[in-house]
Every structure is written in structure tokens, then in C-alpha cells.
Design a protein around this motif. Structure first.
Motif, mmCIF file in Angstrom:
data_model
loop_
_atom_site.group_PDB
_atom_site.id
_atom_site.type_symbol
_atom_site.label_atom_id
_atom_site.label_comp_id
_atom_site.label_asym_id
_atom_site.label_seq_id
_atom_site.Cartn_x
_atom_site.Cartn_y
_atom_site.Cartn_z
ATOM 1 N N HIS A 123 0.870 -1.175 0.000
ATOM 2 C CA HIS A 123 0.000 0.000 0.000
ATOM 3 C C HIS A 123 0.913 1.233 0.000
ATOM 4 O O HIS A 123 1.725 1.411 0.913
ATOM 5 C CB HIS A 123 -0.902 0.010 1.229
ATOM 6 N N ALA A 124 0.786 2.045 -1.020
ATOM 7 C CA ALA A 124 1.750 3.130 -1.223
ATOM 8 C C ALA A 124 1.311 4.432 -0.566
ATOM 9 O O ALA A 124 0.134 4.794 -0.584
ATOM 10 C CB ALA A 124 1.967 3.359 -2.711
ATOM 11 N N LEU A 125 2.289 5.129 0.002
ATOM 12 C CA LEU A 125 2.114 6.518 0.407
ATOM 13 C C LEU A 125 2.656 7.413 -0.698
ATOM 14 O O LEU A 125 3.687 7.103 -1.310
ATOM 15 C CB LEU A 125 2.890 6.823 1.692
ATOM 16 N N GLY A 126 1.983 8.527 -0.931
ATOM 17 C CA GLY A 126 2.532 9.552 -1.808
ATOM 18 C C GLY A 126 3.177 10.647 -0.974
ATOM 19 O O GLY A 126 2.930 10.740 0.233
ATOM 20 N N THR A 127 4.010 11.446 -1.591
ATOM 21 C CA THR A 127 4.597 12.558 -0.849
ATOM 22 C C THR A 127 3.522 13.593 -0.533
ATOM 23 O O THR A 127 2.517 13.712 -1.240
ATOM 24 C CB THR A 127 5.730 13.233 -1.635
ATOM 25 N N LEU A 128 3.746 14.355 0.509
ATOM 26 C CA LEU A 128 2.813 15.427 0.866
ATOM 27 C C LEU A 128 3.053 16.650 0.004
ATOM 28 O O LEU A 128 2.115 17.334 -0.398
ATOM 29 C CB LEU A 128 2.966 15.783 2.347
ATOM 30 N N THR A 129 4.316 16.919 -0.293
ATOM 31 C CA THR A 129 4.661 18.082 -1.121
ATOM 32 C C THR A 129 5.442 17.629 -2.351
ATOM 33 O O THR A 129 6.003 16.532 -2.379
ATOM 34 C CB THR A 129 5.495 19.114 -0.329
ATOM 35 N N VAL A 130 5.487 18.464 -3.368
ATOM 36 C CA VAL A 130 6.195 18.147 -4.605
ATOM 37 C C VAL A 130 7.669 17.901 -4.294
ATOM 38 O O VAL A 130 8.337 18.734 -3.665
ATOM 39 C CB VAL A 130 6.045 19.291 -5.628
ATOM 40 N N LYS A 131 8.157 16.731 -4.686
ATOM 41 C CA LYS A 131 9.539 16.308 -4.459
ATOM 42 C C LYS A 131 9.949 16.358 -2.983
ATOM 43 O O LYS A 131 11.129 16.402 -2.664
ATOM 44 C CB LYS A 131 10.506 17.163 -5.295
ATOM 45 N N SER A 132 8.960 16.341 -2.092
ATOM 46 C CA SER A 132 9.193 16.424 -0.640
ATOM 47 C C SER A 132 10.040 17.644 -0.275
ATOM 48 O O SER A 132 10.795 17.626 0.697
ATOM 49 C CB SER A 132 9.890 15.145 -0.126
ATOM 50 N N GLU A 133 9.879 18.710 -1.024
ATOM 51 C CA GLU A 133 10.666 19.926 -0.783
ATOM 52 C C GLU A 133 9.976 20.905 0.155
ATOM 53 O O GLU A 133 10.564 21.907 0.556
ATOM 54 C CB GLU A 133 10.976 20.619 -2.115
ATOM 55 N N GLY A 134 8.706 20.628 0.500
ATOM 56 C CA GLY A 134 8.004 21.461 1.458
ATOM 57 C C GLY A 134 7.563 22.808 0.942
ATOM 58 O O GLY A 134 7.241 23.708 1.722
ATOM 59 N N GLU A 135 7.504 22.937 -0.382
ATOM 60 C CA GLU A 135 7.166 24.233 -0.970
ATOM 61 C C GLU A 135 5.713 24.316 -1.430
ATOM 62 O O GLU A 135 5.038 25.322 -1.223
ATOM 63 C CB GLU A 135 8.102 24.535 -2.151
ATOM 64 N N SER A 136 5.222 23.252 -2.069
ATOM 65 C CA SER A 136 3.836 23.242 -2.567
ATOM 66 C C SER A 136 3.296 21.825 -2.486
ATOM 67 O O SER A 136 4.051 20.843 -2.577
ATOM 68 C CB SER A 136 3.770 23.757 -4.012
ATOM 69 N N LEU A 137 1.987 21.711 -2.312
ATOM 70 C CA LEU A 137 1.376 20.396 -2.156
ATOM 71 C C LEU A 137 1.490 19.561 -3.421
ATOM 72 O O LEU A 137 1.399 20.087 -4.542
ATOM 73 C CB LEU A 137 -0.102 20.534 -1.783
ATOM 74 N N ALA A 138 1.697 18.271 -3.249
ATOM 75 C CA ALA A 138 1.711 17.341 -4.371
ATOM 76 C C ALA A 138 0.280 17.086 -4.839
ATOM 77 O O ALA A 138 -0.678 17.662 -4.304
ATOM 78 C CB ALA A 138 2.394 16.044 -3.952
ATOM 79 N N GLU A 139 0.127 16.191 -5.812
ATOM 80 C CA GLU A 139 -1.201 15.895 -6.372
ATOM 81 C C GLU A 139 -1.961 14.951 -5.431
ATOM 82 O O GLU A 139 -2.155 13.766 -5.718
ATOM 83 C CB GLU A 139 -1.061 15.261 -7.756
ATOM 84 N N LEU A 140 -2.401 15.473 -4.293
ATOM 85 C CA LEU A 140 -2.966 14.617 -3.252
ATOM 86 C C LEU A 140 -4.211 13.864 -3.717
ATOM 87 O O LEU A 140 -4.301 12.635 -3.553
ATOM 88 C CB LEU A 140 -3.280 15.446 -1.998
ATOM 89 N N TYR A 141 -5.161 14.571 -4.271
ATOM 90 C CA TYR A 141 -6.411 13.919 -4.669
ATOM 91 C C TYR A 141 -6.177 12.895 -5.773
ATOM 92 O O TYR A 141 -6.710 11.777 -5.729
ATOM 93 C CB TYR A 141 -7.444 14.945 -5.120
ATOM 94 N N ASP A 142 -5.357 13.248 -6.755
ATOM 95 C CA ASP A 142 -5.084 12.317 -7.851
ATOM 96 C C ASP A 142 -4.376 11.066 -7.342
ATOM 97 O O ASP A 142 -4.665 9.949 -7.789
ATOM 98 C CB ASP A 142 -4.222 12.996 -8.918
ATOM 99 N N MET A 143 -3.445 11.242 -6.401
ATOM 100 C CA MET A 143 -2.754 10.077 -5.839
ATOM 101 C C MET A 143 -3.709 9.221 -5.024
ATOM 102 O O MET A 143 -3.635 7.985 -5.058
ATOM 103 C CB MET A 143 -1.562 10.520 -4.997
ATOM 104 N N LYS A 144 -4.606 9.862 -4.287
ATOM 105 C CA LYS A 144 -5.605 9.115 -3.520
ATOM 106 C C LYS A 144 -6.475 8.282 -4.470
ATOM 107 O O LYS A 144 -6.739 7.096 -4.213
ATOM 108 C CB LYS A 144 -6.466 10.095 -2.725
ATOM 109 N N THR A 145 -6.899 8.876 -5.564
ATOM 110 C CA THR A 145 -7.711 8.178 -6.555
ATOM 111 C C THR A 145 -6.955 7.007 -7.158
ATOM 112 O O THR A 145 -7.536 5.961 -7.473
ATOM 113 C CB THR A 145 -8.152 9.154 -7.664
ATOM 114 N N ALA A 146 -5.636 7.160 -7.305
ATOM 115 C CA ALA A 146 -4.808 6.101 -7.891
ATOM 116 C C ALA A 146 -4.492 4.995 -6.887
ATOM 117 O O ALA A 146 -3.942 3.956 -7.266
ATOM 118 C CB ALA A 146 -3.512 6.700 -8.429
ATOM 119 N N GLY A 147 -4.805 5.221 -5.597
ATOM 120 C CA GLY A 147 -4.607 4.168 -4.604
ATOM 121 C C GLY A 147 -3.698 4.517 -3.450
ATOM 122 O O GLY A 147 -3.451 3.665 -2.589
#
Length: 417
Positions: A123-147
Motif C-alpha cells: 500500500h503506497a504513500l505519496g509525498t505530501l509536497t512536490v519532491k518532498s521539498e516542502g514548498e507546494s502540495l503534491a497531487e494529493l487527490y489524484d494520488m488518492k484516486t490512484a490508490g
């Protein structure tokens, strides 16, 4: 695949009907077909008879790292999942610390496809921010939809308080689980071990408990303001337990975990400058260790993790200051926990936590898919390199006395033993 588990003692603390009963268990095409005192099955059915065989629901680990893609020399997905299976885990949550980092839906799909034929479910976790750089949120909803089952910048605290606020508010719309690693980097500074008597004696720069607790206080204040679901992974101090207990009493939707090694060792193990014990969060004091165990027993700490983190030899067998953090832990998790707690508690700890990630908990009854762990809880041995199945051998448990041997699992219509 049809198998018959013969004379297996069932360890199911929440199932009074089966708990500690010795039964034969028939599994056909991955489904539990029958559970009875004695089954005599003919035909193409493989009997499994093992010394002092015990069976429980399949175990779950909420914090596992491999290496693929990008760091295959540390661990591949295939061998990592085999190691998990041989260690008793039917489900693991994979941390996002590969190269590239999984910060988009296509990355989550890759991880799912790469693991789809394994006995242990990834079961995969996605990063919270883009490249884990803490600057902007990653594609949270799209990653959730993908699993994706949650979002985490692995071992990297989010410095931007407003970004955490926005993440919790946004993820709340689709029941997303936000992780926040508890460490204030400005307080921690260049520390590498617990700040205290031992660090002073050894001349090593310390990380005070305050660095963890200050971040937890901030995160809990933000959670109280925003709502949503927050998970605080791998806490390590007595006051962290107290802070989270108070938040739960307020009804806040917060969970936390603790790594097995923080339950077993203290900073006193550092006296030989062995980089196997360089961990994040660091090993704390005996009073912290006791408070963590108490937090597990009273339910404040939601679940225990191996925090399995393979690291190649080039990053571990160097000077202590320059060594990377982390230890492998899948292979030794059961044997160490079974030394600290009684068997019922150990199995409860190893089987809980799925619901927090939206993962269905398997059932131990006829007609359900088999997701079972096979083990002998009584065998005692010293953990040595020959017991390591991971591609990396950076274990802080080498030389430790373990109680309990894992045979393997029955899961996803496969048996690994």
C-alpha cells in the motif's frame, strides 16, 4: 492452490470462539474453506505441518522503506515484499523515499503494478509536497484516486505551518490521511543522537526532546483549527505520548506510531559508536522507553512499526557522524515485540492499524480470503546476519535475543514458508 494447515493453534484475541484453539484450517483457492478440530482432505491439497504451529490474522506494518525505483542496491520491491512475507507481514505501507519520489498518480500506479503478483500487499504513500521539498502540495487527490493510502514527506518535517494547515483542510474533503514527521529542525540543529548525559559523555551533538515535542504541539494546534486526519509517525519521547493523549481526550482525529527499536533500546547503546544505532528519531532514555511502552498499553500509541529502512554499506559503515540514519526491522519485529509483551498483546499490535489507512482488515472465518501469518512463538535464538533476508544488512538488532520464529504467510492465494 489448496492447502491444509494441520494442528495450528489460533491466536485471535478478539475472537473468543477460536482464540488459543488448535484447529485444522483448509484453504482452497485463497479462501478459508473450513476450520475444524480434524480435517482429512484427499486430492490435490498440500498439507502444512510445522513445529508448534501458531496462526493469526496477517500482520500489518505502517512504515516500510525499500529502494526501488532509484536505490535498487538497497532493496528491490520484489525482494522487499518477499522479506516482508517471510517476516509475517501480509500488508505493508511503503514510504515515499525513492528516486524519483512518488508525488503523482502515475508514480502510485507504478508501485501498485510492480507489486501486484506478490503474496504481501503493498500500500503506497505519496509525498505530501512536490519532491518532498516542502514548498507546494503534491497531487494529493489524484494520488488518492490512484490508490495512495496517505501522504508523507518521509522523515522530513514540514516547516511551513500554513502549508500543513492547507493540506489538512484539503485532504479532509476526500478523507485523506496527512503525515507530519515530528522534528523542529531549528531546535535539532546538527544533532545526531539524543541530547543528554550520553551525548555529553560521548561528545556527540544532541537532539533535545523539545525538537520533537514542539513540532507535535504546533501540529496539534493546527489540527484542532482545521479538522481532518493527522498521523504522527514514530514518536520517541514521554512528553510526546502525553501531548497526544491530551489531544485524543479532546476528540481530535490524531494517531501516532512508535518504532520497535525505540521500545527496545536506549541511548546507552551508543557507547561503542556503532552506526547501526544511528536512527531517526534517535534512541532516547530509559524513562522515555518506559513511557512509550505504557503508551502502547493504554492505547495512546495506535500501532507499532518496524520502520524498516534498508541502507547500503557505503552509507552505514562509516564514521558515526557521517553515517545515514535507519535500520532494517522486518525480520526481527516479531521476535523483539514478543520479548517485551505477552503473546496476545504482540499479535494485537501486529494486526492493528489497517483501518487508519482505509485498508480492509481480514477476517478469520470460513468464506473469507485467507490472510494469515504462520509462526512459532516459543523458539528463542540470537539474531545474526544469517537471519537477514533484506538486500541490506544494517540491523541494530544483530546480537539481540529474540523470542519467536516466523514461518511465513498465506495471502493472495499464495503460501510463503
Amino acid at each position: 492452490m489448496n492447502i491444509l494447515l494441520k494442528s495450528a493453534k489460533i491466536v485471535a484475541p478478539n475472537n473468543k470462539e477460536l482464540h488459543l484453539k488448535k484447529r485444522d484450517i483448509l484453504i482452497k483457492n485463497g479462501v478459508i474453506e473450513d476450520i475444524a478440530a480434524n480435517l482429512d482432505v484427499q486430492g490435490k491439497t498440500k498439507p502444512i505441518q510445522l513445529k508448534n504451529l501458531h496462526v493469526s490474522l496477517g500482520w500489518f506494518d505502517s512504515s516500510v522503506s525499500f529502494g526501488e525505483p532509484g536505490y535498487e542496491e538497497r532493496e528491490t520491491i520484489e525482494n522487499g515484499l518477499y522479506t516482508a512475507a517471510k517476516s509475517g507481514f501480509t500488508d505493508i505501507v511503503l514510504n515515499p523515499n525513492t528516486n524519483p519520489l512518488p508525488d503523482s498518480s502515475s508514480d502510485i500506479v507504478f508501485l501498485k503494478n510492480a507489486s501486484k503478483n506478490a503474496a504481501t500487499t503493498l500500500h503506497a504513500l505519496g509525498t505530501l509536497t512536490v519532491k518532498s521539498e516542502g514548498e507546494s502540495l503534491a497531487e494529493l487527490y489524484d494520488m488518492k484516486t490512484a490508490g495512495a493510502v496517505g501522504f508523507y514527506d518521509y522523515k522530513l518535517p514540514l516547516r511551513n505551518s500554513n502549508l500543513l494547515k492547507i493540506a489538512l483542510q484539503y485532504a479532509h474533503n476526500f478523507n485523506g490521511l496527512v503525515h507530519s514527521f515530528p522534528m523542529d529542525l531549528q531546535i535539532a540543529g546538527k544533532g545526531i543522537v539524543n541530547e543528554g548525559e550520553v551525548s555529553t559523555r560521548l561528545g556527540l551533538k544532541g537532539i533535545p526532546n523539545l525538537a520533537e515535542e514542539l513540532n507535535i504541539v504546533r501540529d496539534l494546534f493546527i489540527l484542532e483549527y482545521t479538522g481532518g486526519k493527522l498521523h504522527i509517525p514514530t514518536i520517541s519521547t514521554a512528553n510526546s505520548v502525553k501531548l497526544i493523549a491530551e489531544a485524543k481526550k479532546k476528540g481530535m482525529d490524531v494517531s501516532c506510531s512508535v518504532a520497535v527499536h525505540n521500545l527496545c533500546f536506549t541511548d546507552e547503546t551508543l557507547i561503542e559508536f556503532d552506526s547501526h544505532y544511528k536512527l531517526m528519531p534517535p534512541l532516547r532514555t530509559q524513562s522515555d522507553r518506559k513511557a512509550l511502552i505504557k503508551g502502547i498499553k493504554d492505547g495512546t500509541i495506535d500501532f507499532v512499526t518496524s520502520d524498516h529502512r534498508p541502507m547500503d554499506i557505503e552509507h552505514k559503515r562509516v564514521e558515526f557522524d557521517n553515517a545515514s540514519d535507519g535500520t532494517i526491522g522486518l525480520e526481527s519485529a516479531f521476535g523483539m515485540l514478543n520479548r517485551i509483551f505477552d503473546l496476545d498483546t504482540t499479535i494485537s499490535l501486529l494486526t492493528k492499524g489497517r483501518e487508519r489507512y482505509g485498508i480492509e482488515t481480514p477476517s478469520f472465518k470460513v468464506g473469507e480470503n485467507a490472510a494469515l501469518t504462520l509462526f512459532d512463538p516459543d523458539e528463542e535464538y540470537t539474531f545474526e546476519e544469517q537471519h537477514i533476508l533484506s538486500n541490506s544488512s544494517n540491523s541494530c538488532f544483530l546480537g539481540s535475543k529474540l523470542k519467536g520464529k516466523v514461518y511465513g504467510i498465506v495471502s493472495n492465494n499464495q503460501i510463503i514458508n
